[in-house]
Design an enzyme around this catalytic site. Sequence first.
Site, short mmCIF file in Angstrom:
data_model
loop_
_atom_site.label_atom_id
_atom_site.label_comp_id
_atom_site.label_asym_id
_atom_site.label_seq_id
_atom_site.Cartn_x
_atom_site.Cartn_y
_atom_site.Cartn_z
N THR A 143 45.56 37.40 -9.36
CA THR A 143 46.47 38.43 -9.37
C THR A 143 47.24 38.57 -10.37
O THR A 143 47.71 39.69 -11.05
CB THR A 143 47.69 37.95 -8.05
OG1 THR A 143 46.84 38.30 -6.78
CG2 THR A 143 48.66 39.27 -8.13
N ASN A 144 47.68 37.32 -11.20
CA ASN A 144 48.65 37.35 -12.05
C ASN A 144 48.04 37.78 -13.48
O ASN A 144 48.75 38.03 -14.36
CB ASN A 144 49.13 35.59 -12.25
CG ASN A 144 49.69 35.38 -11.32
OD1 ASN A 144 50.04 36.11 -10.26
ND2 ASN A 144 49.93 33.92 -11.27
N SER A 320 73.52 80.23 -0.46
CA SER A 320 74.58 79.88 0.66
C SER A 320 74.19 80.33 2.04
O SER A 320 73.56 81.50 2.14
CB SER A 320 75.99 80.24 0.27
OG SER A 320 76.81 79.98 1.32
N SER A 321 74.55 79.50 2.98
CA SER A 321 74.26 79.95 4.38
C SER A 321 75.52 80.55 4.76
O SER A 321 75.48 81.41 5.86
CB SER A 321 73.90 78.65 5.16
OG SER A 321 75.04 78.22 5.29
#
Length: 469
Positions: A143-144, A320-321
């Site tokens: 893995t390394n 904007s709402s």
Amino acid sequence: MSVVTRTEHDLIGDREIPADVYWGVHTLRALENFPITGIPIGVSPYLVESLAAVKQAAAAANHDLGLLDDERYAAIRGACEEIRSGALHDHFVVDVMQGGAGTSTNMNANEVIANRALELMGYKKGDYDTLHPNEHINLSQSTNDVYPTAVKIAIIMATHALLDAMEVLEASFAAKADEFHDVLKMGRTQLQDAVPMTLGQEFRTYSLMIGEDRARLSESVMLLHEINLGATAIGTMLNAPAGYVPSACGHLAKLTGLPLESAVDLIEATQDCGAFVQHSGTLKRVAVKLSKICNDLRLLSSGPRAGFNEINLPAVQAGSSIMPGKVNPVIPEVVNQVAFQIIGMDVTVSMAAEGGQLQLNAFEPVICYSLSAGLSRLREAVLVLAKRCVDGITANVELLRAEVENSIGLVTALNPYIGYAAATEVAKEALATGRGVAELVLERGLLPREKLEAILKPETLANLAPRPK
């Protein structure tokens, strides 16, 4: 309804694995041990394809050296080529955040490749007596050396994608610079009126900033082309036969089309994460400067009635709402947020690199995730900024011109013609009365109209170069 399974074994014991999946017992353990982010490594195609390329190169080297027979090599190569073409990515399921220095990622790849290769040979998944994830797919490897090599290749690919996107944004700003070439406006320092310039000069600066950062990112990514493939566990090449390192590296360079080089000292290369730190710092630089540009765009477009209102960003959604008619600078805002995250990820990379001990850094998974995510998100943000914002920007030309003519800062440009004392008096009166500088200069007879109009031309006020052809 019962699920059909197959039995697999590891050093901990036996486990039942769904019969239809290509991963095996080591991947299952990782799924149970690391339910951290919910983000599987398979969402990063560059990483999955890089892992497959490393495994294919390793198999080719082992075949060259007589360690893999023709049948097994052909099957491994076939499986790796399928993965590199986009297949089976949904079977790379371990979490991006994991302990073990990337072992779970490596074993996920080993198992998927082994089981697909078994199918290509005419065997069932899990028939590891014929082809084994460790004995054959991971032959001459650790893995390394596999994981850091794959991570570097993945980051190189992601960086090239970001560089391409940055080129698009650079061109977008350059096009706007040409469009706004002689649009006169006031420059500002510390948010106060300074001296005149053109909007084209302002946008040209943004284009040049992007181009400069493309060059820096191209430089830093070159450090990632030095790999430690063949180092095995700690860089001493234990279990890697003579001739394996140059063969594997040569095959990998050919498969990826990248100028990869084997590190001069594999022990040093196995533990050193300096190239990741430098590349992360350069990516942070890009993010910081992009965020600064977005701050400018938001400020210059602020208003429209009570702000700067110098430029108009394209309206892409309602803002904007509750406030009808409001439109917000949502595209620069999202780029800002991506930049903030990358700045934080750079700290993560720095701490992970510093936190390694002795012959191996166990924290490369978070380095990989941070860099890969940062590069991918910034690429998307850059393209969105170019296509959904910069390309559609318009200028409020008359307003900009009026601000120049009314600005106290205009006296700085007139100072060489009327003298410092007269310029000071004009500035004081303009500030006190709200009248325009040009108007007062004419009223006081300090300059004839023709001379003043010549001075107020963009070419004179902003030292403007001729319009690009």
